[in-house]
Design an enzyme around this catalytic site. Structure first.
Site, PDB file in Angstrom:
ATOM      1  N   GLN A 220      -5.076  -1.355   9.738  1.00  0.00           N
ATOM      2  CA  GLN A 220      -4.890  -2.914   9.202  1.00  0.00           C
ATOM      3  C   GLN A 220      -5.589  -3.712  10.014  1.00  0.00           C
ATOM      4  OE1 GLN A 220      -3.701  -3.709   6.042  1.00  0.00           O
ATOM      5  NE2 GLN A 220      -4.156  -5.473   6.376  1.00  0.00           N
TER       6      GLN A 220
ATOM      7  N   ASP B  55     -11.379   3.016   4.288  1.00  0.00           N
ATOM      8  CA  ASP B  55     -11.928   1.841   4.229  1.00  0.00           C
ATOM      9  C   ASP B  55     -13.440   1.266   4.084  1.00  0.00           C
ATOM     10  OD1 ASP B  55      -9.961  -0.559   4.147  1.00  0.00           O
ATOM     11  OD2 ASP B  55      -9.337  -0.337   6.221  1.00  0.00           O
TER      12      ASP B  55
ATOM     13  N   LYS C 180       0.925  -1.166   0.050  1.00  0.00           N
ATOM     14  CA  LYS C 180       0.165  -0.126   0.116  1.00  0.00           C
ATOM     15  C   LYS C 180       0.706   1.293  -0.016  1.00  0.00           C
ATOM     16  CE  LYS C 180      -3.718  -2.184   2.421  1.00  0.00           C
ATOM     17  NZ  LYS C 180      -4.440  -2.635   3.536  1.00  0.00           N
TER      18      LYS C 180
HETATM   19  N1  GUN Z   1      -7.244  -6.753   6.200  1.00  0.00           N
HETATM   20  C1  GUN Z   1      -7.683  -7.418   5.303  1.00  0.00           C
HETATM   21  N2  GUN Z   1      -8.578  -6.475   4.338  1.00  0.00           N
HETATM   22  C2  GUN Z   1      -8.346  -5.624   4.765  1.00  0.00           C
HETATM   23  C3  GUN Z   1      -8.918  -4.365   4.276  1.00  0.00           C
HETATM   24  O1  GUN Z   1      -9.577  -4.006   3.339  1.00  0.00           O
HETATM   25  N3  GUN Z   1      -8.654  -3.104   5.160  1.00  0.00           N
HETATM   26  C4  GUN Z   1      -8.118  -3.264   6.376  1.00  0.00           C
HETATM   27  N4  GUN Z   1      -8.042  -2.185   7.215  1.00  0.00           N
HETATM   28  N5  GUN Z   1      -7.769  -4.391   6.827  1.00  0.00           N
HETATM   29  C5  GUN Z   1      -7.851  -5.564   6.003  1.00  0.00           C
END
Ligand code: GUN
Length: 297
Positions: A98, A121, A54
């Site tokens: 995350q 998100d 990311k």
């Molecule tokens: N863990 C797995 N997928 C995601 C996501 O789309 N966002 C976040 N913040 N954590 C994750």
């Protein structure tokens, strides 16, 4: 029949070029650089890979990346204090914590402490409610990426029967809301659905997001249906190593489907591209600027 392959990797690469153009225009026209803060608590190896990826892609499209790596002993109070600081920081337009968080931290409390306008998100209850009522929201990245692929392939989705397998807050439920918003008839199926194969056989569109390797079989698929595979599962390979597979048994489903996403190279790359798209959208909304077309629903 041999299914058309929905190339998420190529689509995501094009989307990132569009995003980079918008980022450049924001800087040239308004002196604004969109900023994305990613918070990782603990040492989960898969999460570390995602967070690194990311950060890299954020910088590649010209945005600012702020990474906060905290030890797995971090207290809830300290994590909430960091989020409050990011909420108040005008250089930060998007915040992502995350998941999963270590067990001693209350994920709902943490997610709902993020400013909904910076919740790239789309997990904050305000955004969940806005999406569910058809209002302007921050939309979760994976379902947004799936919708973009579906719209690109089909044009209108109106009247199609979509079966979403999986009821998670991250994928299944928001995916169902988005498909409903595009006038699909939507069924949410899950591990307790009676006669799941018969249910899936009714679908014009199948979205598999259950986390079970290669569960969806070719004889579950209506000929010509579109199959979107959200699963990312690592399984033992014949050569003694491991390989990535989805929730869909690719070969048997590709022989019946009209279109299908591969794993890897399907939905996965779309998720990060949509995170970047959401950050640009959040940045424009924060600045009272016109939102670029095509970055959200
Ligand atoms: N863990 C797995 N997928 C995601 C996501 O789309 N966002 C976040 N913040 N954590 C994750």
């Amino acid at each position: 029949m041999n299914a058309h392959v929905l190339d998420g990797k190529a689509f995501a690469a094009k989307l990132r070029i569009t995003i980079a153009d918008h980022v450049a225009a924001l800087q040239a026209g308004h002196g604004i650089v969109p900023g994305l803060a990613v918070v990782l608590v603990g040492e989960d190896p898969a999460s570390q890979v995602y967070v690194r990826s990311k950060g890299k892609m954020t910088v590649e499209v010209g945005m600012r990346s702020f990474e906060h790596r905290l030890p797995d002993t971090t207290s809830e109070a300290d994590l909430l204090a960091l989020i409050a600081q990011l909420n108040a920081d005008p250089a930060v337009h998007g915040i992502l914590v995350q998941l999963p968080l270590p067990g001693h931290l209350n994920s709902d409390l943490v997610i709902n402490s993020i400013d909904p306008a910076k919740d790239v998100d789309g997990f904050h209850i305000s955004n969940v409610g806005l999406l569910g009522t058809g209002q302007k929201a921050m939309v979760p990245c994976t379902p947004l990426g799936c919708l973009m692929l579906l719209r690109d392939h089909h044009g209108s989705l109106a009247g199609k029967h979509a079966v979403v397998i999986g009821r998670s807050n991250i994928v299944g439920k928001p995916m169902a809301q988005l498909l409903l918003g595009d006038s699909c008839t939507v069924t949410i199926a899950h591990s307790r659905t009676a006669d799941l194969p018969a249910m899936v056989r009714q679908a014009d569109i199948v979205v598999a997001a259950v986390g079970r390797p290669q569960m969806v079989q070719g004889d579950w698929i209506k000929p010509g249906a579109t199959v979107i595979d959200v699963g990312i599962n690592r399984i033992a390979a014949d050569d003694g190593g491991t390989r990535l597979v989805g929730d869909v048994d690719y070969d048997s489903c590709a022989a019946v489907a009209g279109a299908i996403t591969p794993v890897p190279g399907g939905v996965g790359p779309m998720t990060i591209a949509c995170l970047l798209a959401n950050t640009v959208t959040a940045c424009c909304r924060a600045g009272g600027l016109a939102e670029p077309e095509g970055l959200t629903v």
